[in-house]
Scaffold this motif. Structure first.
Motif: not given
Length: 255
Positions: A1-8, A129-138
């Motif tokens: 699974m790709h990691a979510l990368q914030f770019s800005g 994307a849902l998989d990755a977003l649900q890894q965010l603490a918030e």
């Protein structure tokens, strides 16, 4: 699974906007600018055909959900849209749509076929994307998830919600039944459905047939007079109330 990368990121009027990529798929996440220490529900949105993740319809709906409900909202650029390159297949289908329009022929058959193709690509992207977003603490893995998409967003959303048990409420509308009927029959979560009674592209009977196909015990039809692009702005307010009713609940504190 790709990691979510914030770019800005940027912050304005109480809303934090963060651009991200997941592999080669670009997206945007809108959140409350002030962290409360609690998790909040997530609403996934999908944009309409020919638009992009930050189209005014997307940012406007996100603003209502973030400021009105304290929710997080995420949108991906659909394949061949926004910051994503078009394939030869994309170019051929778009050319055929414009040819049909210029000849006065119905565009629906082309749009239905092309949207089904896009959905085959977009659905697994939204699940990733849902998989990755649900890894965010918030956000977290236990919070409720909604989906909001009209037009092409419905073409993507119906098969997504049919396949994704984490989505517990959805707003759809303004699309032909055709290839979506079978998937709609698999959906049992609460639904709000928008259609235009005088839609010049989607016959009234077609909109009603798609609404009827959903197996949801709670489903509400919002039919407004007017043509395809004349969906009243107040329907966005109604959708926000719908999501507040079905997604809002006491949130767990962040660990």
């Amino acid at each position: 699974m790709h990691a979510l990368q914030f770019s800005g990121q940027s912050s304005s009027n109480g809303i934090l906007e963060r651009d991200f990529t997941l592999g080669d798929v670009p997206g945007v996440l809108w959140s409350p600018a002030t962290r409360s220490g609690e998790r909040a529900p997530l609403v996934l949105m999908a944009h309409g055909g020919g638009n992009h993740k930050k189209h005014p319809a997307m940012s406007g709906r996100a603003k209502l959900l973030v400021t009105g409900c304290g929710f997080h909202v995420a949108v991906l650029d659909a394949p061949g849209h926004g910051d994503r390159p078009r394939t030869a297949h994309d170019e051929a289908e778009i050319a055929e749509m414009f040819r049909a329009r210029a000849a006065g022929e119905p565009e629906g058959p082309v749009i239905v076929r092309y949207n089904a193709h896009l959905a085959e690509r977009a659905v697994p992207e939204y699940q990733a994307a849902l998989d990755a977003l649900q890894q965010l603490a918030e956000i977290g893995t236990e919070g409720p998830v909604g989906f909001w998409g009209l037009n092409m967003g419905t073409a993507i959303g119906v098969p997504l919600v049919a396949a994704e048990p984490r989505v517990t409420a959805a707003v759809f509308g303004q699309h032909w039944p055709d290839v979506l009927t079978q998937k709609a029959r698999q959906i049992t979560v609460p639904i709000e459905f928008d259609m235009q009674w005088d839609d010049e592209h989607i016959p009234r009977e077609a909109g009603l047939a798609l609404f009827d196909a959903f197996a949801s015990k709670e489903k509400t039809l919002h039919a407004n007079s007017g043509k395809h692009k004349e969906l009243p702005r107040f329907e966005a307010d109604s959708a926000v109330r719908f999501f507040a009713r079905h997604l809002a609940r006491p949130n767990a504190s962040l660990s």
